[in-house]
Motif scaffolding. Structure first.
Motif, PDB file in Angstrom:
ATOM      1  N   PHE A  89       0.830  -1.205   0.000  1.00  0.00           N
ATOM      2  CA  PHE A  89       0.000   0.000   0.000  1.00  0.00           C
ATOM      3  C   PHE A  89       0.868   1.260   0.000  1.00  0.00           C
ATOM      4  CE2 PHE A  89      -2.986   2.957   2.355  1.00  0.00           C
ATOM      5  CZ  PHE A  89      -3.848   3.120   1.287  1.00  0.00           C
ATOM      6  N   GLY A  90       1.945   1.248   0.782  1.00  0.00           N
ATOM      7  CA  GLY A  90       2.833   2.407   0.843  1.00  0.00           C
ATOM      8  C   GLY A  90       3.527   2.687  -0.477  1.00  0.00           C
ATOM      9  N   VAL A  91       4.015   1.631  -1.128  1.00  0.00           N
ATOM     10  CA  VAL A  91       4.673   1.807  -2.431  1.00  0.00           C
ATOM     11  C   VAL A  91       3.680   2.339  -3.456  1.00  0.00           C
ATOM     12  CG1 VAL A  91       5.828   0.601  -4.331  1.00  0.00           C
ATOM     13  CG2 VAL A  91       6.398   0.030  -1.960  1.00  0.00           C
ATOM     14  N   TYR A  92       2.465   1.775  -3.441  1.00  0.00           N
ATOM     15  CA  TYR A  92       1.425   2.257  -4.342  1.00  0.00           C
ATOM     16  C   TYR A  92       1.146   3.748  -4.118  1.00  0.00           C
ATOM     17  CZ  TYR A  92      -3.325   3.297  -5.853  1.00  0.00           C
ATOM     18  OH  TYR A  92      -4.419   3.906  -6.407  1.00  0.00           O
ATOM     19  N   LEU A  93       1.008   4.155  -2.864  1.00  0.00           N
ATOM     20  CA  LEU A  93       0.724   5.558  -2.544  1.00  0.00           C
ATOM     21  C   LEU A  93       1.832   6.477  -3.044  1.00  0.00           C
ATOM     22  CD1 LEU A  93      -0.696   5.365   1.105  1.00  0.00           C
ATOM     23  CD2 LEU A  93      -1.968   5.787  -1.004  1.00  0.00           C
ATOM     24  N   ILE A 150      -6.438  15.709  -5.780  1.00  0.00           N
ATOM     25  CA  ILE A 150      -6.237  15.253  -4.404  1.00  0.00           C
ATOM     26  C   ILE A 150      -7.390  14.340  -3.992  1.00  0.00           C
ATOM     27  CG2 ILE A 150      -6.110  16.000  -1.995  1.00  0.00           C
ATOM     28  CD1 ILE A 150      -4.802  18.595  -3.005  1.00  0.00           C
ATOM     29  N   LEU A 151      -8.600  14.777  -4.316  1.00  0.00           N
ATOM     30  CA  LEU A 151      -9.784  14.003  -3.966  1.00  0.00           C
ATOM     31  C   LEU A 151      -9.794  12.665  -4.693  1.00  0.00           C
ATOM     32  CD1 LEU A 151     -12.376  14.188  -2.281  1.00  0.00           C
ATOM     33  CD2 LEU A 151     -13.506  15.187  -4.265  1.00  0.00           C
ATOM     34  N   ASN A 152      -9.484  12.679  -5.978  1.00  0.00           N
ATOM     35  CA  ASN A 152      -9.446  11.437  -6.762  1.00  0.00           C
ATOM     36  C   ASN A 152      -8.380  10.494  -6.218  1.00  0.00           C
ATOM     37  OD1 ASN A 152     -10.228  10.004  -9.449  1.00  0.00           O
ATOM     38  ND2 ASN A 152      -7.998  10.060  -9.483  1.00  0.00           N
ATOM     39  N   TYR A 153      -7.236  11.052  -5.850  1.00  0.00           N
ATOM     40  CA  TYR A 153      -6.134  10.257  -5.297  1.00  0.00           C
ATOM     41  C   TYR A 153      -6.561   9.556  -4.014  1.00  0.00           C
ATOM     42  CZ  TYR A 153      -1.651   9.390  -2.942  1.00  0.00           C
ATOM     43  OH  TYR A 153      -0.604   8.826  -2.268  1.00  0.00           O
ATOM     44  N   LEU A 154      -7.259  10.266  -3.149  1.00  0.00           N
ATOM     45  CA  LEU A 154      -7.704   9.698  -1.880  1.00  0.00           C
ATOM     46  C   LEU A 154      -8.753   8.607  -2.096  1.00  0.00           C
ATOM     47  CD1 LEU A 154      -7.975  12.950   0.283  1.00  0.00           C
ATOM     48  CD2 LEU A 154      -6.181  11.206   0.370  1.00  0.00           C
ATOM     49  N   ILE A 155      -9.649   8.835  -3.047  1.00  0.00           N
ATOM     50  CA  ILE A 155     -10.690   7.838  -3.331  1.00  0.00           C
ATOM     51  C   ILE A 155     -10.067   6.566  -3.902  1.00  0.00           C
ATOM     52  CG2 ILE A 155     -12.665   7.328  -4.819  1.00  0.00           C
ATOM     53  CD1 ILE A 155     -13.467  10.282  -4.531  1.00  0.00           C
ATOM     54  N   TYR A 187      -7.062   5.009 -13.121  1.00  0.00           N
ATOM     55  CA  TYR A 187      -8.053   5.327 -12.097  1.00  0.00           C
ATOM     56  C   TYR A 187      -7.483   6.141 -10.940  1.00  0.00           C
ATOM     57  CZ  TYR A 187     -10.740   1.708 -14.540  1.00  0.00           C
ATOM     58  OH  TYR A 187     -11.399   0.976 -15.505  1.00  0.00           O
ATOM     59  N   SER A 188      -6.174   6.144 -10.762  1.00  0.00           N
ATOM     60  CA  SER A 188      -5.578   6.850  -9.627  1.00  0.00           C
ATOM     61  C   SER A 188      -5.066   8.242  -9.994  1.00  0.00           C
ATOM     62  CB  SER A 188      -4.414   6.030  -9.054  1.00  0.00           C
ATOM     63  OG  SER A 188      -4.853   4.775  -8.620  1.00  0.00           O
ATOM     64  N   VAL A 189      -4.561   8.386 -11.199  1.00  0.00           N
ATOM     65  CA  VAL A 189      -3.935   9.648 -11.609  1.00  0.00           C
ATOM     66  C   VAL A 189      -4.893  10.505 -12.419  1.00  0.00           C
ATOM     67  CG1 VAL A 189      -2.009  10.659 -12.899  1.00  0.00           C
ATOM     68  CG2 VAL A 189      -1.654   8.576 -11.548  1.00  0.00           C
ATOM     69  N   VAL A 190      -5.570   9.911 -13.379  1.00  0.00           N
ATOM     70  CA  VAL A 190      -6.556  10.638 -14.181  1.00  0.00           C
ATOM     71  C   VAL A 190      -7.825  10.795 -13.345  1.00  0.00           C
ATOM     72  CG1 VAL A 190      -7.911  10.667 -16.305  1.00  0.00           C
ATOM     73  CG2 VAL A 190      -5.595   9.709 -16.307  1.00  0.00           C
ATOM     74  N   ALA A 191      -8.223  12.052 -13.103  1.00  0.00           N
ATOM     75  CA  ALA A 191      -9.339  12.325 -12.181  1.00  0.00           C
ATOM     76  C   ALA A 191     -10.668  12.314 -12.927  1.00  0.00           C
ATOM     77  CB  ALA A 191      -9.124  13.671 -11.485  1.00  0.00           C
ATOM     78  N   GLY A 193      -8.364   4.698  -1.262  1.00  0.00           N
ATOM     79  CA  GLY A 193      -9.346   4.006  -0.442  1.00  0.00           C
ATOM     80  C   GLY A 193      -9.766   2.685  -1.061  1.00  0.00           C
ATOM     81  N   ALA A 194      -9.907   2.667  -2.387  1.00  0.00           N
ATOM     82  CA  ALA A 194     -10.277   1.431  -3.084  1.00  0.00           C
ATOM     83  C   ALA A 194      -9.188   0.371  -2.944  1.00  0.00           C
ATOM     84  CB  ALA A 194     -10.552   1.728  -4.557  1.00  0.00           C
ATOM     85  N   VAL A 195      -7.933   0.786  -3.113  1.00  0.00           N
ATOM     86  CA  VAL A 195      -6.814  -0.149  -2.981  1.00  0.00           C
ATOM     87  C   VAL A 195      -6.700  -0.641  -1.539  1.00  0.00           C
ATOM     88  CG1 VAL A 195      -4.293  -0.351  -3.111  1.00  0.00           C
ATOM     89  CG2 VAL A 195      -5.545   0.805  -4.936  1.00  0.00           C
ATOM     90  N   PHE A 196      -6.938   0.239  -0.582  1.00  0.00           N
ATOM     91  CA  PHE A 196      -6.908  -0.143   0.830  1.00  0.00           C
ATOM     92  C   PHE A 196      -7.944  -1.231   1.123  1.00  0.00           C
ATOM     93  CE2 PHE A 196      -8.167   0.324   5.281  1.00  0.00           C
ATOM     94  CZ  PHE A 196      -6.935   0.307   5.921  1.00  0.00           C
ATOM     95  N   LEU A 197      -9.151  -1.051   0.632  1.00  0.00           N
ATOM     96  CA  LEU A 197     -10.194  -2.052   0.821  1.00  0.00           C
ATOM     97  C   LEU A 197      -9.794  -3.382   0.182  1.00  0.00           C
ATOM     98  CD1 LEU A 197     -13.393   0.093   0.124  1.00  0.00           C
ATOM     99  CD2 LEU A 197     -12.704  -0.859   2.333  1.00  0.00           C
ATOM    100  N   LEU A 198      -9.229  -3.307  -1.018  1.00  0.00           N
ATOM    101  CA  LEU A 198      -8.808  -4.514  -1.733  1.00  0.00           C
ATOM    102  C   LEU A 198      -7.760  -5.284  -0.939  1.00  0.00           C
ATOM    103  CD1 LEU A 198      -8.692  -6.222  -4.410  1.00  0.00           C
ATOM    104  CD2 LEU A 198      -6.844  -4.695  -5.107  1.00  0.00           C
TER     105      LEU A 198
END
Length: 481
Positions: free
Chosen positions: A16-20, A83-88, A120-124, A91-96
């Motif tokens: 998760f940290g590397v992904y972030l 920022i909002l898209n990044y957090l969302i 899905y993470s970079v393109v908002a 959150g999806a990856v965290f749940l996964l």
């Protein structure tokens, strides 16, 4: 129990940290294009009622715009959308990672595939929201009969994230009704939840009813043919094939991977039905409404992950598949996801010296050279929308639309207007400005096309310094009136 879920999960936290970190760096350097700007401009420049009125032109339910609206209308910078898209997406990856029961090999590869690492993470866009709510539903699925109202609200939210989710919502609603009857649950207890789910889906249909003269692709099939189905399903697993010049025949060969994965990895009939019914709806949209791009195809893979997640809730009542078939299917899926990870690395490397869009650079040029205070014309109209989030309070005159505006209204005029003779459009433009009481002496024209090749009366000002991954490489001209 929740505490134990996070205990001794060092490998999960590391992934998760590397992904972030990777997606955070990518988001910083990302140059948004017009589709991302469109959502922000609509949310910024329209009130809630008019946002709903605009949705038929967008072809999507309004949840993403409604989330953006309070922040955009308060004057927050454009960067807040990302920022909002990044957090969302995070959150999806965290749940996964922490809540799904999928094999570790799958959970560790998915975040670094092309869809999660970039699309899905970079393109908002609203797609990260679709995945996040989809995974919330999956995580809550076990408790759907214990807390039916919360479950129904999650289904309602999912329906409002994107038109592609209506198939998932419909089949989940049907299963909820049938299972509640089979288990002899108190029907009255769940009646309100069922009403919420059904009304949410019906409301999406009414919100998106098209206007007369609206541009919506209802004739995709004659131009793309049924090959779009094979292409979309294949690219969902192998996104790098989207840039490969291969005959359509090979897409049908690669498509054979899906039956193996479905038969042996989805052990229960209900999980198979959920995936196949949901995918059928998405493919129907691609075939008859809009042929789509990578971001749309990736939703097929995300739906499979969702169905696989739910599969574990049903395994106690149904027989499991053969181990050898499961091994082959898992190996195929790991191979596909590994290829997607490699493609992500290649994509980042190959585009390191390019802008995703030249909009930010050109907007900065307009501001630095005091051109943003002049009359600016965009041709085609969509050429201007990508720049306008960087220029609050500014509107461009949309040449073929013959009006001032920020966001695009996707009607037939926007599609066919640029196909009219350029000289005709230019003469209309000049006539419009000459009729004004305080007519300017000249206009600044911004375009994604080198217009000076067709119009010697234009004076070239500048163009982008870097190539663009998208078609947003801008040219700036001056037209004397």
């Amino acid at each position: 129990m929740l505490k134990n879920r996070f205990k001794n999960k060092i490998d999960h936290w590391l992934i998760f940290g590397v992904y972030l970190i990777i997606t955070f760096i990518a988001s910083i350097y990302h140059q948004p294009w017009r589709d991302e700007a469109q959502s922000w401009l609509i949310s910024r420049d329209l009130n809630i009622i008019n946002i709903f009125k605009q949705m038929p032109y967008e072809g999507t339910p309004p949840l993403w715009h409604l989330i953006l609206h309070p922040f955009a209308s308060l004057g927050l910078p454009y960067s807040f959308e990302f920022i909002l898209n990044y957090l969302i997406a995070a959150g999806a990856v965290f749940l996964l990672l922490f809540f799904s029961s999928l094999p570790k090999s799958i959970k560790y590869l998915l975040p670094f595939g092309f869809f999660f690492l970039f699309e899905y993470s970079v393109v908002a866009r609203n797609y990260s929201l679709i995945i996040f709510v989809l995974f919330l539903v999956a995580n809550f699925y076990r408790d759907r009969f214990k807390r039916p109202i919360i479950y129904s609200l999650l289904i309602a939210l999912l329906a409002w994230t994107g038109i592609q989710t209506l198939g998932i919502c419909a089949i989940l609603s049907l299963f909820f009704i049938l299972e509640s009857l089979q288990e002899k649950h108190d029907a009255k207890k769940y009646l309100f939840a069922i009403i919420i789910m059904i009304l949410a889906q019906i409301s999406v249909i009414f919100i998106l009813l098209p206007y007369p003269g609206q541009l919506y692709s209802s004739l995709t099939f004659p131009t793309t043919g049924i090959t779009i189905l094979a292409r979309a399903a294949t690219i969902a697993l192998l996104p790098y094939l989207s840039v490969a010049y291969i005959p359509n025949f090979y897409f049908w060969i690669f498509l054979l991977i899906w039956p193996i994965i479905i038969i042996f990895l989805l052990k229960t009939r209900k999980a198979k039905v959920i995936f196949l019914a949901s995918s059928a709806w998405m493919l129907f949209i691609l075939l008859f409404m809009y042929s789509g791009y990578l971001r749309h195809y990736g939703l097929i893979l995300m739906t499979f992950v969702f169905a696989w997640w739910l599969d574990n809730y049903y395994q106690k009542t149904e027989k499991t598949s053969k181990k050898f078939g499961k091994f082959i299917a898992a190996a195929l899926l790991i191979f596909c996801l590994s290829g997607s990870v490699i493609y992500s690395a290649y994509y980042y490397y190959s585009n390191r010296n390019k802008n995703y869009s030249g909009a930010h650079e050109m907007a900065n040029y307009l501001s630095a050279n005091n051109l943003k205070n002049e009359e600016i014309v965009s041709f085609p109209a969509y050429a201007g929308s990508a720049l306008l989030p960087y220029l609050p309070g500014k509107e461009f005159y949309q040449m073929e639309e013959e009006r001032l505006g920020t966001y695009m209204t996707w009607d037939y005029k926007s599609k066919y207007g640029p196909l009219l003779p350029y000289e005709f459009l230019r003469n209309n433009l000049i006539s419009h400005y000459r009729q004004l009481e305080n007519a300017p002496k000249s206009l600044v024209i911004i375009s994604v096309w080198p217009l000076d090749k067709y119009d010697p009366s234009l004076t070239f000002i500048t163009k982008n310094t870097k190539p663009s991954v998208t078609d947003e490489y801008f040219y700036l001209y001056r037209l004397n009136l």
